[in-house]
Write a protein that holds these residues in place. Structure first.
Motif, PDB file in Angstrom:
ATOM      1  N   UNK A  65       5.031 -11.048   6.247  1.00 11.39           N
ATOM      2  CA  UNK A  65       4.443 -10.976   4.909  1.00 11.39           C
ATOM      3  C   UNK A  65       3.177 -10.140   5.032  1.00 11.39           C
ATOM      4  N   UNK A  66       3.043  -9.153   4.166  1.00 13.97           N
ATOM      5  CA  UNK A  66       1.875  -8.277   4.125  1.00 13.97           C
ATOM      6  C   UNK A  66       1.096  -8.610   2.858  1.00 13.97           C
ATOM      7  N   UNK A  67      -0.230  -8.723   2.961  1.00 12.63           N
ATOM      8  CA  UNK A  67      -1.072  -9.016   1.803  1.00 12.63           C
ATOM      9  C   UNK A  67      -2.238  -8.032   1.779  1.00 12.63           C
ATOM     10  N   UNK A  68      -2.372  -7.288   0.674  1.00 12.88           N
ATOM     11  CA  UNK A  68      -3.476  -6.350   0.493  1.00 12.88           C
ATOM     12  C   UNK A  68      -4.303  -6.775  -0.710  1.00 12.88           C
ATOM     13  N   UNK A  69      -5.626  -6.664  -0.605  1.00 15.19           N
ATOM     14  CA  UNK A  69      -6.473  -6.979  -1.755  1.00 15.19           C
ATOM     15  C   UNK A  69      -6.325  -5.898  -2.844  1.00 15.19           C
ATOM     16  N   UNK A  70      -6.856  -6.163  -4.032  1.00 15.04           N
ATOM     17  CA  UNK A  70      -6.783  -5.174  -5.113  1.00 15.04           C
ATOM     18  C   UNK A  70      -7.290  -3.799  -4.653  1.00 15.04           C
ATOM     19  N   UNK A  71      -6.527  -2.753  -5.011  1.00 17.27           N
ATOM     20  CA  UNK A  71      -6.914  -1.382  -4.734  1.00 17.27           C
ATOM     21  C   UNK A  71      -6.788  -0.918  -3.294  1.00 17.27           C
ATOM     22  N   UNK A  72      -6.336  -1.761  -2.373  1.00 17.00           N
ATOM     23  CA  UNK A  72      -6.264  -1.381  -0.963  1.00 17.00           C
ATOM     24  C   UNK A  72      -5.202  -0.303  -0.750  1.00 17.00           C
ATOM     25  N   UNK A  73      -5.518   0.770   0.009  1.00  9.25           N
ATOM     26  CA  UNK A  73      -4.550   1.850   0.215  1.00  9.25           C
ATOM     27  C   UNK A  73      -3.404   1.492   1.149  1.00  9.25           C
ATOM     28  N   UNK A  74      -3.500   0.377   1.880  1.00  5.83           N
ATOM     29  CA  UNK A  74      -2.413  -0.032   2.764  1.00  5.83           C
ATOM     30  C   UNK A  74      -2.484   0.645   4.119  1.00  5.83           C
ATOM     31  N   UNK A  75      -1.383   0.577   4.841  1.00  5.39           N
ATOM     32  CA  UNK A  75      -1.294   1.123   6.192  1.00  5.39           C
ATOM     33  C   UNK A  75      -1.304   2.652   6.145  1.00  5.39           C
ATOM     34  N   UNK A  76      -2.033   3.307   7.050  1.00  2.00           N
ATOM     35  CA  UNK A  76      -1.971   4.773   7.121  1.00  2.00           C
ATOM     36  C   UNK A  76      -0.528   5.223   7.405  1.00  2.00           C
ATOM     37  N   UNK A  77      -0.218   6.518   7.232  1.00  5.61           N
ATOM     38  CA  UNK A  77       1.143   6.992   7.508  1.00  5.61           C
ATOM     39  C   UNK A  77       1.629   6.511   8.882  1.00  5.61           C
ATOM     40  N   UNK A  78       2.875   6.022   8.890  1.00  3.51           N
ATOM     41  CA  UNK A  78       3.432   5.399  10.092  1.00  3.51           C
ATOM     42  C   UNK A  78       4.949   5.502  10.080  1.00  3.51           C
ATOM     43  N   UNK A  79       5.570   5.004  11.141  1.00  2.00           N
ATOM     44  CA  UNK A  79       7.029   4.906  11.202  1.00  2.00           C
ATOM     45  C   UNK A  79       7.389   3.610  11.910  1.00  2.00           C
ATOM     46  N   UNK A  80       8.623   3.187  11.672  1.00  2.00           N
ATOM     47  CA  UNK A  80       9.185   1.999  12.306  1.00  2.00           C
ATOM     48  C   UNK A  80      10.365   2.433  13.168  1.00  2.00           C
ATOM     49  N   UNK A  81      10.678   1.675  14.222  1.00  2.00           N
ATOM     50  CA  UNK A  81      11.760   2.061  15.131  1.00  2.00           C
ATOM     51  C   UNK A  81      13.147   1.848  14.530  1.00  2.00           C
TER      52      UNK A  81
END
Length: 145
Positions: free
Chosen positions: A43-59
């Motif tokens: 579960x991922x939780x971001x506060x209001x306005x948060x840009x989230x994780x920088x550019x990424x990839x998953x395997x």
């Protein structure tokens, strides 16, 4: 009703609700699943306005569902889009860059769950360096903002 049905429900008659309980959220055919993959649900939780994780990839592929708020989702080759509470999303993983997963709203939190099929012995998420983003900019769909 059979004796087995009553025993498994504590002697109460079994409801027929299970027959209409399923709601299909999404169906997807991922391009690959890593050999020996294991599943991880977070579960991922971001506060209001948060840009989230920088550019990424998953395997491997990742399948998600927004529990609360609105996510601004952008995966390489697809236009950015808003995924609202109650909606599902997925990404192929592997070599595909996940550009955005941030909170699209500045007034409410964002919470979403993701189930990933991960390659053993590798991190579930790897950040993408700026030079690679520049090299692959032609693979990014035009952005509306």
């Amino acid at each position: 009703m059979s004796h087995t049905d009553e025993a498994s429900t504590g002697g109460k008659p079994r409801s027929n609700a299970w027959q209409s309980a399923l709601t299909m959220l999404q169906e997807a055919e991922p391009p690959f699943i890593p050999a020996g993959a294991h599943a991880m649900t977070v579960v991922i939780a971001y506060p209001p306005g948060d840009p989230g994780t920088p550019p990424h990839r998953h395997t491997g592929p990742a399948f998600g569902y927004v529990l609360e708020g609105e996510m601004l989702l952008e995966v390489e080759g697809e236009p950015e889009r808003v995924v609202r509470a109650g909606e599902a999303f997925w990404e192929a993983g592997g070599d595909v860059i996940h550009y955005q997963d941030g909170n699209n709203r500045d007034d409410v939190p964002l919470r979403f769950t993701v189930t990933m099929l991960c390659e053993p012995g590798k991190p579930m998420l790897t950040l993408v360096e700026e030079d690679e983003l520049a090299q692959r900019r032609d693979r990014r769909a035009p952005r509306s903002s």
